[in-house]
Design a protein around this motif. Sequence first.
Motif, PDB file in Angstrom:
ATOM      1  N   UNK A   5       0.567   4.208  -2.665  1.00 52.02           N
ATOM      2  CA  UNK A   5       0.318   5.595  -2.278  1.00 52.02           C
ATOM      3  C   UNK A   5       1.441   6.523  -2.765  1.00 52.02           C
TER       4      UNK A   5
ATOM      5  N   UNK B  56     -10.568   3.445  -3.564  1.00 53.36           N
ATOM      6  CA  UNK B  56     -10.072   3.299  -2.198  1.00 53.36           C
ATOM      7  C   UNK B  56     -10.686   2.081  -1.516  1.00 53.36           C
ATOM      8  N   UNK B  57      -9.988   1.652  -0.487  1.00 56.39           N
ATOM      9  CA  UNK B  57     -10.424   0.492   0.268  1.00 56.39           C
ATOM     10  C   UNK B  57     -11.841   0.681   0.824  1.00 56.39           C
ATOM     11  N   UNK B  58     -12.088   1.862   1.438  1.00 59.10           N
ATOM     12  CA  UNK B  58     -13.429   2.109   1.971  1.00 59.10           C
ATOM     13  C   UNK B  58     -14.250   2.937   0.979  1.00 59.10           C
TER      14      UNK B  58
ATOM     15  N   UNK C  74       0.827  -1.203   0.000  1.00 59.35           N
ATOM     16  CA  UNK C  74       0.000   0.000   0.000  1.00 59.35           C
ATOM     17  C   UNK C  74       0.864   1.256   0.000  1.00 59.35           C
TER      18      UNK C  74
ATOM     19  N   UNK D 154      -6.797   0.137  -4.204  1.00 66.72           N
ATOM     20  CA  UNK D 154      -6.243  -0.163  -2.882  1.00 66.72           C
ATOM     21  C   UNK D 154      -7.188  -1.131  -2.176  1.00 66.72           C
TER      22      UNK D 154
ATOM     23  N   UNK E   5       0.367  10.367  -2.723  1.00 66.82           N
ATOM     24  CA  UNK E   5      -0.190  10.628  -1.394  1.00 66.82           C
ATOM     25  C   UNK E   5       0.859  10.473  -0.307  1.00 66.82           C
ATOM     26  N   UNK E   6       1.974   9.872  -0.698  1.00 59.88           N
ATOM     27  CA  UNK E   6       3.051   9.661   0.262  1.00 59.88           C
ATOM     28  C   UNK E   6       4.326  10.051  -0.438  1.00 59.88           C
ATOM     29  N   UNK E   7       5.237  10.677   0.289  1.00 54.71           N
ATOM     30  CA  UNK E   7       6.470  11.087  -0.370  1.00 54.71           C
ATOM     31  C   UNK E   7       7.570  10.047  -0.160  1.00 54.71           C
TER      32      UNK E   7
ATOM     33  N   UNK F 128       0.642   7.215  -6.270  1.00 54.71           N
ATOM     34  CA  UNK F 128      -0.477   8.155  -6.363  1.00 54.71           C
ATOM     35  C   UNK F 128      -0.056   9.571  -5.998  1.00 54.71           C
TER      36      UNK F 128
ATOM     37  N   UNK G  43     -12.123  -5.519  -0.268  1.00 57.40           N
ATOM     38  CA  UNK G  43     -12.062  -6.071   1.086  1.00 57.40           C
ATOM     39  C   UNK G  43     -13.226  -5.633   1.953  1.00 57.40           C
TER      40      UNK G  43
ATOM     41  N   UNK H 121      -8.222   6.434  -8.703  1.00 56.47           N
ATOM     42  CA  UNK H 121      -7.957   5.507  -7.604  1.00 56.47           C
ATOM     43  C   UNK H 121      -9.253   5.030  -6.986  1.00 56.47           C
TER      44      UNK H 121
END
Lengths: 341, 561, 364
Positions: A46, A86-88, A42, A162, A51-53, A49, A166, A84
Amino acid sequence: MEIEIKGIHKSFAGTPALLPTDLKLRQGEFTTLLGPSGCGKTTLLRMIAGLEQPDGGEIYSAGKCIYSASKRTDVPAHKRQFGMVFQDFALWPHMTVFENVAFGLKAAKQHSGLKEKVTEALAMVRLQGMEDRYPHQLSGGQQQRVAFARAVAIRPALVLFDEPLSALDAVLREEMRVEMMSLVKDMGLTALYVTHDQIEAMSMSDEIVVMRKGEVLQRGTPESIYKAPSHPFVASFIGKSNWLEPERAMVRPEQVKWSRTSDDDRSYAATVRHVSYVGERYEIRLQVDGLDEWTVYSSKRATVQERVELYVSPESICWMQGADISSAVQQQPNLEPLALG
Amino acid sequence: MKPVFKDSPSFFRNIGIILALFLLVIGIVIPLLLIFWQSVSTGQGLDLLAPIRTIAGHDLSSVLFQTIWLGVCVVAGTTLLALPLAWIMSKTRLGQHRWIDVVLMIPFMTPPYIGSMGWILFMQKGGYLQQWLPGSAALSDSFFSFGGMVLIMCLHLFPFLYLLLRDAIIRIGGNLEEAGAVHGASSGYRFRRIMLPLLLSSYGMGAMLVFVKTIAEFGTPATFGRRIGYYVMTSEIHKYISSWPIDFGKATSLASILLSVCLVMWYMQSTISRRFTYRLVGGKGQRSKRYALRGLTGAASVVYLALLLIFSIGIPYFSVIVASLMKLRGAGLAWDNLTLDHYRDLLTWGSVSMKALGNSLGLSLAASTIAVVLGTGFALAVGKSQKRTQRVIDLFSLLPNTVPGIVMVVGLILFWNSPWLPATLYNTYGMVVLTYVVLFLPYTVQYVKANFTQIDGSLFQAGQVFGGGPLLIMRRILLPLIVPGMLAGWIMTFTISVRELVGSLLILPPSMQTSATYIFAQFEQGQVSLGMAMAVVSVGMTVALLLVVEALKSNRKWNAS
Amino acid sequence: MKKMAFRKKGTLLLLASVMSISLFGCGNATSNSQTIEPANTGQAAPEETATQEAPQETGNALGGKLVLYSAGPQKLADNLISGFEAQTGVKVEMFQGTTGKILARLEAEKGNPVADVVILASLPSAQSLKAEGLTMAYPDAVNSDKLNTEWSDADGHYFSTSASALGIVYNTNLVSNPPQSWSDLELPEWKDSVNIPDPTLSGSALDFITGYLSVKGEGGWSLFENYKANGVAMAGANQEALDPVITGAKSIVAAGVDYMTYSAKVKGEPVDIVYPAEGTVVSPRPAAILNSSQNVDNAKAFIDYLLSDEAQKLVAEAYLIPGREDVEAEGRTNLKDIPLLPVDWAWMNDHGDETAARFSEVFK
């Protein structure tokens, strides 16, 4: 469009989450990152995407650099033109289905033909007539479809998934899996899919990347991963494995025979422990003399405590390559129970 | 199994509902109705327009407008202060420091008139700022203005809005915003289209509370407001009730107008909240990413927090502490002008101040304990508020929070000092406790209700399946689960009752003082230093208590839930 | 009508309202009838049981409690109470507040009066309490003959056991050349640097304003209007007006109370007071027994105590002017050295409320 990742790595508070990783996502291919939770899949998604560096490395999208630590380039998430799921689902509760799907187009100021594009996306996921509903008025499967429609409405260069299934129950999960896969194929999208569910990975992907502890263990087509796992963890994580030599040689249950077919076959004496009937066959758990428990299939019911003889042909044996035996031994007891069938 | 036990302890509820309604009607509804009644009844009969005529006839309409304008400006100001802070504390690593939240509650624990006095002493001509920087005289002039008053009140009230907004942002989670980012929305667009609409209902609630608290505030208008000649409703009501010539007619007229304004605000807020409340779909994986404190954003966050702490706590407390240590107030800032004598006087065993401190502690302990017991009962009676009676209880028990304290107190005096009551609490300790309980009941009700509605009904069913009687279920399942809410209510009630001034000034029996009225009296008596020392001691005690409770709480396993 | 009166009692009677005259009368009637018994015994006592009472007092037979509402310096009140408690064994409960707050509290508690004795900082307030019939006469108070007759009631309804004089209070660091006349404060030199106490909160300030007006007539208002024009600020009760002068935020209090200034000065604060040569007002601080008192004997004993040598000494130590003319002031200007305006106390009593209201209007 091709996405290329070079030496991307990341750690959180000193703990490595992803070791330097290279990855290439080919145009129109469906790639899956598969691994247990905490394997870094994940985090990798991310980072792609935006969303994370990442701590270092480079990411290219269609030949254009969208992240590079050395060049100090970091295209923000909203300019990468990805979609994207998302999981939720992360549907915006204050927007209708239409507004949710139209969001990306409006944000990109693509106002011409907005209505048609949204309607088309909704038609693809069979949600015509639901435009004015709010997310909480939809069932789980419908929410999932909205999330999908939203991700693809902007015709993204890459769709990121992502663990999108689930949150659904088992029946719905299977249905959505089939539907989503055919949509991705029909639209010719490039997709990167993250899951810990090997069935999802096997059934949907063109290529699977198996990860553990922030490291890529093996990559390849579903068939090659299943048939020729190169790492004991991969062998155990995907499908069921019967070990002939711990950490070194393994055979799949369907390859184990009840009768000798060739003189080269190895033979193993075993005691039946459990018998479960699963419809098209019996799954039998046995204690092999001098080895661990095996699982084999049979068309006939066996009796518990019965002594049996099993045969394995040498060609069906998978040999591990340069296995890091000690870590595999540690890892095995921690494996999550897998949803098989 | 009896059907009444079916989904939750509704057995208690049916008894509780009647009792709760009775208590709420006596404690809250009748006193408030008496105010309306008193303001509209003339010698000859009812005159519904009487309060409006009072306002118009006595040139009080400008006071009303000034009050509302102040409320609007303070809401705007607290928003500017609280929104960035809420973002910083929910989205960056700074939010992981729990002590910051305790510290941020200090402005709120500070009696408002103490905070104002602190600012006045700091900014006035010859004040501490000018003793440091003699060139700042121009600043002082512009500070003693309406803007300065708004600033002081914002710095006092922003923690309220901040807590609500921060919790709302955390509840919304990071995914909805990230989804916006991935789908092409810039940060401004995300804020406008995603965060803002989702925050609106929490913000409406917070803004309403801030507005009501502003127009209900007495301390700042009585100190700073009087100084700059800005008069508001509460100072006028207080004047008519407690200074010569007394005029209860005008006081109740003003109170009923103030009450109406608050009810209108409350109605508008609940309409907005209903319209803009969204069920957040899916509870899974709602992690909220926290940004590391790097780069420009990180530095700006730290600087912002530091500035806010300096302005809301640093400056007022610098003044308060310095004033409490001054030998001679006329001698200014100098090392040889500092002394601990005031603290010695204050903390001498058996002194008036120690008695006042003891009274404050005793009254607040009694009030917060009773409030927690009653509030828990009401919250459970309200339950998930399906029935109309339950919604009525909900409304009644939250009423004191939407009504200025001074209005509530006037109502309580009207009711409890009536001659036809066979027995009265007026002029006893009981009356003070009752007033605190009524004023601060909403906190416990809100906290416990929030806690209770999160508990799944299946937990009680499980209890019943395993043969638990209603009492056992209550003791072993319900109570342990709602203890965090009760504790939060208790802390809040205690914190605010310790510093309560308006009600205490009006209803304390003779020869009884609390720390708040003691401070007020010292200001009247010219013992400003002693009063400031008392303020430091009582706020210090409250903070210490909070820290102890916090420490105990983190040792408890239920906190994990 | 009867029904309505009853309803009125229910909601209004106790707490309200000066507006309704009939109601006012009704309220008085009730409180009279409630308290008629103690009032009778109280009044009857001096003649019939004088012999009985004397041994009681010497034998220290007093007990129970006394509820005192006191305006003025708390230290003095505390000292007086502990002296009285030590002498008589009576437990004193005190509400300490400004004159305005005390009167308001009396009004609010009209239905269930609890106070026995009040000490106010304003003579007209006591006069109006007497006029409303709320006070009880105690003509036999010991030493009452030594009081300043102008400030105390001939019938023994109130006794001015101390007094303060009003003057121009100034910060000695900021003001080297203090103003000598009330009209000096109209000068631009003092623009925005003068406080005046709020007469609705400060009885002494009200005394000054009404006293000044009783001498100057309607024309006296121009002084206050000029004050307002010169940026004089109305700032709470006496101490709230004084404190900014001590800290240097303001330079001067007009109509400041002298005893507060003296006690601050003794502490070392940079303040001093000037009594303007054209005369000022002395604000006597009357004590009175309330008609509704339920502890009449204790109340009388307390008045006696206030007039005793011991209490008068305590008054003098608080830098107030002692009420008894035979007791010397300490550490302050004596009464005979303060230039006084020839005020008309009767006029001041009649015009207190309207003056306070008009003053508030001017200064708002």
